[in-house]
Design a protein around this motif. Structure first.
Motif, PDB file in Angstrom:
ATOM      1  N   PRO A  40       0.823  -1.216   0.000  1.00  9.52           N
ATOM      2  CA  PRO A  40       0.000   0.000   0.000  1.00  9.52           C
ATOM      3  C   PRO A  40       0.849   1.254   0.000  1.00  9.52           C
ATOM      4  CG  PRO A  40       0.132  -0.915   2.221  1.00  9.52           C
ATOM      5  CD  PRO A  40       0.902  -1.858   1.339  1.00  9.52           C
ATOM      6  N   PRO A  41       0.240   2.423  -0.326  1.00  8.58           N
ATOM      7  CA  PRO A  41      -1.136   2.618  -0.785  1.00  8.58           C
ATOM      8  C   PRO A  41      -1.310   2.137  -2.218  1.00  8.58           C
ATOM      9  CG  PRO A  41       0.034   4.679  -0.920  1.00  8.58           C
ATOM     10  CD  PRO A  41       0.980   3.713  -0.267  1.00  8.58           C
ATOM     11  N   SER A  60      -0.658   7.018   2.288  1.00  7.36           N
ATOM     12  CA  SER A  60      -1.937   7.064   1.586  1.00  7.36           C
ATOM     13  C   SER A  60      -1.704   7.679   0.214  1.00  7.36           C
ATOM     14  CB  SER A  60      -2.949   7.911   2.368  1.00  7.36           C
ATOM     15  OG  SER A  60      -2.520   9.262   2.414  1.00  7.36           O
TER      16      SER A  60
END
Length: 361
Positions: free
Chosen positions: A14-15, A47
């Motif tokens: 991730p992200p 993120s």
């Protein structure tokens, strides 16, 4: 042919975003006798909104990754694969550090340009010192890979010795069957931000409904918000415009497939400064969806006229007109998916990527 040992210093999910997804595809899918992949752990962004920004905590991750890259070189890796920054000062300074610590150890450097805009930033916003350092540390790479012909300028500005165009690719979802109905669901997928075009898409759907109220357009936005202020702005608009717009959250897997199945077109009016070749465009083509988007960065090389409509940045009336037109005159059945199968499958991407990397040898 001698075997290349390729140290891949780039973030994987991730992200979940286009660059990290394609790096994971390279690591997992690039199976060639002539290339050995050596992945380097490079966890920078928390993120999608954190991508390309700089914060002190990233320094530790950069130094750890550089240590691993040097260790990989001492263990036999001979080629460094790296994804350079877009036109963002903090991210560029990160690249300086990586190149300063790692590049002297490697025989070859491959830069894969997933983001864009660095050349424009260097020309228009950077200081003379920043331009000189960037050209010294990132310039004259042995090989550069760009996503579309229109995105060569970044690699050319830093005088890469060789440049290859390799389009992104996505897995084939198979043929999707849509149910008939009066509502025309317009799908927006990506970071739900102004730069990605979310609010232009909202304004366009509202304007299209004002012009043709008997057959409503509905906007379904899927993705995360970059901050609370943007989320509140969307909520206020959703309350104002009722069922014309809704947020489906961050969707993957079957939930994302249902969104594509229920949609009649994809709308991505991106004005993102470092836009490259958005994977959602390839996913829409694979799903057989027509596309309404902006004439920006790598999008024109990805969406031909027979598969959609492209408009100028920030032109909401033109965007609304394109939605009305694509509903009245949709592409011939199967043409969007045929374009995907001809150009953007994951297998085609990996084959072209392998051949490009092998050519460095």
């Amino acid at each position: 042919m001698p075997k290349m040992k390729l140290a891949v210093l780039a973030q994987t999910p991730p992200p979940l975003h286009g660059q990290s997804v394609m790096v994971r595809a390279l690591i997992d899918g690039l199976s060639r006798e002539s290339i050995e992949i050596i992945p380097i752990e490079f966890r920078l962004s928390r993120s999608a909104a954190d991508i390309g920004s700089w914060r002190p905590g990233k320094m530790v991750a950069v130094l750890e990754a550089c240590f691993q890259a040097v260790a990989a070189r001492l263990a036999g890796a001979d080629t460094l694969y790296y994804v350079p920054a877009p036109g963002k000062r903090g991210a560029l300074y990160r690249d300086w550090l990586v190149m300063l610590l790692c590049r002297p150890f490697y025989r070859r450097l491959i830069l894969h340009w997933h983001a864009t805009g660095l050349d424009e930033w260097l020309e228009n916003q950077a200081t003379a010192l920043e331009r000189a350092i960037t050209r010294r540390l990132l310039g004259n790479a042995d090989f550069a890979i760009v996503l579309t012909p229109q995105l060569r300028s970044g690699a050319e500005s830093l005088r890469a010795k060789k440049i290859a165009v390799v389009a992104n690719g996505v897995p084939d979802p198979g043929v999707m069957t849509r149910e008939a109905g009066n509502d025309f669901n317009v799908l927006f997928v990506g970071l739900c931000s102004e730069q990605k075009g979310l609010f232009d898409a909202i304004d366009a759907v509202v304007a299209a409904n004002d012009s043709t109220p008997t057959r409503p357009f509905r906007l379904v936005a899927a993705g995360s918000f970059p901050d609370r202020a943007t989320e509140r702005r969307f909520a206020d608009l959703a309350a104002k415009h009722g069922n014309q717009i809704r947020h489906a959250g961050f969707a993957t897997g079957d939930a994302k497939r249902r969104l594509f199945t229920n949609a009649r077109c994809l709308c991505l009016p991106s004005r993102l400064a470092h836009e490259g070749q958005p994977l959602v465009l390839l996913e829409a083509l694979a799903a057989g969806l027509p596309i309404v988007a902006t004439n920006w960065r790598g999008i024109p090389d990805t969406v031909p006229s027979q598969c959609g409509r492209l408009v100028a940045l920030g032109n909401v009336p033109a965007l609304a007109a394109a939605l009305v037109d694509i509903r009245a005159h949709p592409p011939a059945p199967g043409i969007a998916r045929a374009h995907y199968l001809a150009h953007f499958t994951l297998e085609q991407h990996l084959q072209a990527l392998a051949e490009a990397i092998e050519s460095v040898m």
